[in-house]
Write a protein that holds these residues in place. Structure first.
Motif, PDB file in Angstrom:
ATOM      1  N   ARG A  36       1.113  -1.229  -0.317  1.00 24.30           N
ATOM      2  CA  ARG A  36      -0.151  -0.325   0.016  1.00 24.30           C
ATOM      3  C   ARG A  36       0.724   1.366   0.141  1.00 24.30           C
ATOM      4  O   ARG A  36       0.971   2.583  -0.784  1.00 24.30           O
ATOM      5  N   PHE A  37       2.511   1.093   0.603  1.00 22.55           N
ATOM      6  CA  PHE A  37       2.905   2.597   0.947  1.00 22.55           C
ATOM      7  C   PHE A  37       4.369   2.265   0.704  1.00 22.55           C
ATOM      8  O   PHE A  37       4.493   1.999   0.997  1.00 22.55           O
ATOM      9  N   PRO A  38       4.677   1.643  -0.638  1.00 25.45           N
ATOM     10  CA  PRO A  38       5.894   1.308  -2.038  1.00 25.45           C
ATOM     11  C   PRO A  38       6.791   2.561  -1.469  1.00 25.45           C
ATOM     12  O   PRO A  38       7.800   1.723  -1.412  1.00 25.45           O
ATOM     13  N   LYS A  43      -5.237 -10.191   0.089  1.00 27.33           N
ATOM     14  CA  LYS A  43      -6.778  -9.345  -1.227  1.00 27.33           C
ATOM     15  C   LYS A  43      -5.881  -8.355  -0.927  1.00 27.33           C
ATOM     16  O   LYS A  43      -5.436  -7.556  -2.174  1.00 27.33           O
ATOM     17  N   GLU A  44      -5.545  -7.434   0.064  1.00 17.88           N
ATOM     18  CA  GLU A  44      -5.188  -6.162   0.408  1.00 17.88           C
ATOM     19  C   GLU A  44      -3.456  -5.845  -0.733  1.00 17.88           C
ATOM     20  O   GLU A  44      -3.819  -5.045  -1.161  1.00 17.88           O
ATOM     21  N   LEU A  45      -2.824  -6.833  -0.270  1.00 17.29           N
ATOM     22  CA  LEU A  45      -1.620  -6.747  -0.665  1.00 17.29           C
ATOM     23  C   LEU A  45      -1.746  -6.864  -2.151  1.00 17.29           C
ATOM     24  O   LEU A  45      -1.148  -6.223  -2.769  1.00 17.29           O
ATOM     25  N   PHE A  46      -1.992  -7.908  -2.518  1.00 21.30           N
ATOM     26  CA  PHE A  46      -2.300  -8.041  -4.132  1.00 21.30           C
ATOM     27  C   PHE A  46      -3.327  -7.170  -5.086  1.00 21.30           C
ATOM     28  O   PHE A  46      -3.101  -6.253  -6.335  1.00 21.30           O
ATOM     29  N   ALA A  47      -4.073  -5.983  -4.537  1.00 21.15           N
ATOM     30  CA  ALA A  47      -4.265  -4.797  -4.992  1.00 21.15           C
ATOM     31  C   ALA A  47      -3.794  -3.688  -4.849  1.00 21.15           C
ATOM     32  O   ALA A  47      -4.157  -2.624  -5.673  1.00 21.15           O
TER      33      ALA A  47
END
Length: 640
Positions: free
Chosen positions: A162-164, A196-200
């Protein structure tokens, strides 16, 4: 800085909503919402914590607001976490047992260990999480936080996705390596939520690469690998994913992708690679459908949302379909329109997946990716402008089910016929569609759900009745055979064991029939008197006589038989009790009264015996036996 953040929180409409909802309660907003707010990345995931004293109030408020109650999320969590999905977003709820500061210290990441007190939007930050947000540093609170709840390992990578722009803390990476195998101790639905959150996430490829290097991917997906488990650490897996990220970051199409659509394509590319590795080559559509059907089942316990999981199993088997149409000299209009029907708005995900396959697997002489992109855009434009875009159905399957019709293929057929008549102009409104549905379903599906339930109950009752009747029938056969074998002539030839065997068989078929117990007692009495008079046999006689009395419900002769058995072992008082019961139930039967008189005389209870005789003479005043007994007892008592 704190004042600026507090002011921003007060101006955030979502915070205002929850402040109104939990007004007057001690509730704190924790977790990833604050980092998302400070990084200007909107979030619809809310984590709330509160003391146990507020638990009932919080649940009551949510039930009243959203019409449903939170459900327990997993059973292996160190703390009970409840979740409720609402139109406001996903809400997670936990209790803190100590103070809010101690609770924050035990949480996962420093950037998630900041609490917002909803009553005044005040900040609580015991671990300087705000500083880590400003420095873009991602770190665990402590080693204990990882060990106590290993899902935090996966949450670390989800936050990085989410925060790269954040930099992973080296000490935290060491903790992940050390405790990576503990991830399998976590409930599958919690793993699914983090995946799910990681892949999005925007930084998926960066986070997924690091996660794979740490061995986490291997731990989670090892079940899918039939060959070398370490293949996930190979650079090959990232070839297609990196091509995908290139097109997601520099979208060549005129259509866009939502975060869920991005997640579903990433999942598809990942699982497609595993299939290629396991099978050694890209298989035919039949095999691909079988594989992705397995993937769909594999994702079920992970509780991946249908909007992500559905397209994965749908587009995976069609990886080569658009490419094959593209290579045809004369493109098949039938195949293209069939894709429109199958995929609908998921077509753009199939197009993106096909582009990844085209660039990674096809030779340059088969065409440049730019040409294929133009072709795919033309297909999508044709879809958007065609009549194959589905308009909202006038009547849905739920409408028909609510009318009481059975769920099944006939519902689908009815909906198809309604759609055809709507296209032809015969049906123009909801009521007309509903009337037509009831008309065509009246004869096709007559039973309602209520009748269906009654029908199943009736069938079950019929089978039960047949089962019981057959047992009674065969038990009766065994009883009649046993009676024949109990005749004196038969006993002399065959012995007493054969009728005992038949009676036991009948008793096992219908154990409620007292006749089996009474007849078995008769058999053992015969065995007792013609054989060795041991205590075990007479004990068996008494047991069967007792069972017969218990099942027969007041049949006098059975009590008399039990009385006779008690006399054999010298239990005359018990025998008297049974004879008396038989006499009371059948007072005109002289034989029971004589037995009672006999035992009373044996006990010396002549006055009681005289009362029994006088009572009997009321029924049979001229009975010589009773008159003789009365004369004898009167003489004993000195009565003239």
């Amino acid at each position: 800085m704190t004042e600026i953040i507090s002011q921003r929180l007060k101006e955030e409409p979502k915070i205002t909503k929850f402040q109104e909802l939990f007004s007057g309660l001690e509730v704190y907003l924790v977790g990833g919402f604050l980092p998302s707010l400070l990084m200007a990345k909107p979030s619809n995931d809310f984590d709330f914590t509160f003391p146990p004293s507020e638990s009932d109030n919080v649940f009551k408020v949510l039930k009243k607001q959203f019409g449903k109650e939170p459900f327990l999320l997993g059973k292996t969590h160190v703390e009970k976490t409840y979740r409720i999905s609402t139109e406001w977003g996903i809400i997670d709820l936990t209790e803190f047992q100590e103070s809010i500061e101690e609770n924050l210290i035990k949480r996962d990441l420093t950037v998630n260990s900041i609490a917002v007190r909803l009553s005044d939007a005040g900040l609580i930050d015991p671990l300087k999480g705000l500083d880590d947000i400003l420095q873009k540093r991602l770190a665990f609170n402590s080693e204990d936080s990882v060990v106590s709840d290993p899902i935090r390992i996966l949450r670390f990578f989800r936050m990085l996705s989410r925060f790269p722009e954040f930099t992973p803390d080296e000490r935290s990476l060491d903790l992940i390596k050390k405790h990576r195998k503990k991830i399998n101790e976590t409930a599958l639905e919690r793993i699914g939520f983090e995946l799910k959150e990681l892949f999005a996430g925007k930084g998926f490829i960066l986070s997924f690469k690091l996660m794979t290097e740490m061995g986490i991917t291997e731990e989670i997906f090892s079940e899918l690998l039939v060959n070398d488990k370490t293949v996930l650490k190979s650079e090959k897996i990232f070839l297609n994913l990196e091509i995908l990220e290139k097109y997601l970051n520099n979208n060549p199409f005129e259509f866009t992708f939502s975060s869920d659509e991005k997640a579903s394509v990433r999942f598809t590319v990942f699982f497609d690679f595993i299939n290629k590795y396991n099978s050694g080559s890209v298989t035919e559509m039949k095999e691909l459908k079988k594989y992705f059907s397995y993937i769909s089942e594999y994702l079920k316990p992970l509780n991946i949302p249908i909007q992500i999981k559905g397209p994965v199993s749908k587009i995976g088997p069609y990886r080569n379909e658009i490419i094959q149409i593209y290579h045809k000299n004369t493109p098949s209009l039938y195949k293209i329109t069939r894709l429109f029907k199958i995929f609908g708005d998921d077509l753009k995900q199939l197009i993106l997946f096909s582009l990844i396959v085209f660039e990674s697997e096809h030779l340059p002489e088969e065409g440049e990716p730019e040409d294929f992109i133009i072709y795919c855009q033309e297909i999508y434009d044709e879809y958007k402008n065609s009549r194959y875009i589905e308009s909202p159905a006038l009547v849905t399957g739920n409408d028909l089910l609510e009318l009481g019709y059975e769920e099944g293929p006939e519902i689908g057929r009815a909906l198809y016929l309604i759609e055809k008549r709507t296209e032809d102009g015969y049906i123009t409104g909801y009521n007309e569609a509903l009337d037509y549905a009831q008309e065509i379903l009246h004869y096709r599906i007559s039973p309602t759900k209520k009748f269906k339930t009654f029908r199943y109950f009736a069938i079950a009752f019929l089978f039960f009745f047949i089962y019981i009747s057959s047992r009674i029938f065969f038990s009766e056969i065994n009883f009649k055979q046993a009676l024949k074998l109990m005749s004196l002539k038969s006993i002399q030839v065959n012995g007493i064991d054969l009728p005992i065997k038949k009676l036991n068989k009948g008793k096992s078929l219908f154990p409620r029939d007292f006749r089996f117990y009474s007849s078995l007692a008769d058999c053992y009495e015969i065995k007792y008197f013609i054989g060795k008079k041991d205590y075990g046999t007479i004990k068996t006689i008494i047991e069967y006589r007792t069972e017969a009395v218990a099942r027969a419900e007041c049949i006098p002769y059975l009590s008399a038989d039990l009385g006779r058995a008690w006399e054999i072992v010298g239990e005359n008082r018990k025998a008297l009790s049974e004879y008396s019961f038989a006499m009371e139930k059948y007072p005109r039967k002289l034989v029971y009264r004589i037995e009672v008189i006999r035992l009373l005389k044996r006990f010396g209870e002549y006055e009681n015996a005289r009362d029994v005789i006088i009572k009997g003479l009321e029924f049979t005043p001229n009975d010589k036996t009773l008159l003789t007994e009365l004369e004898e007892i009167n003489e004993k008592l000195g009565i003239e």
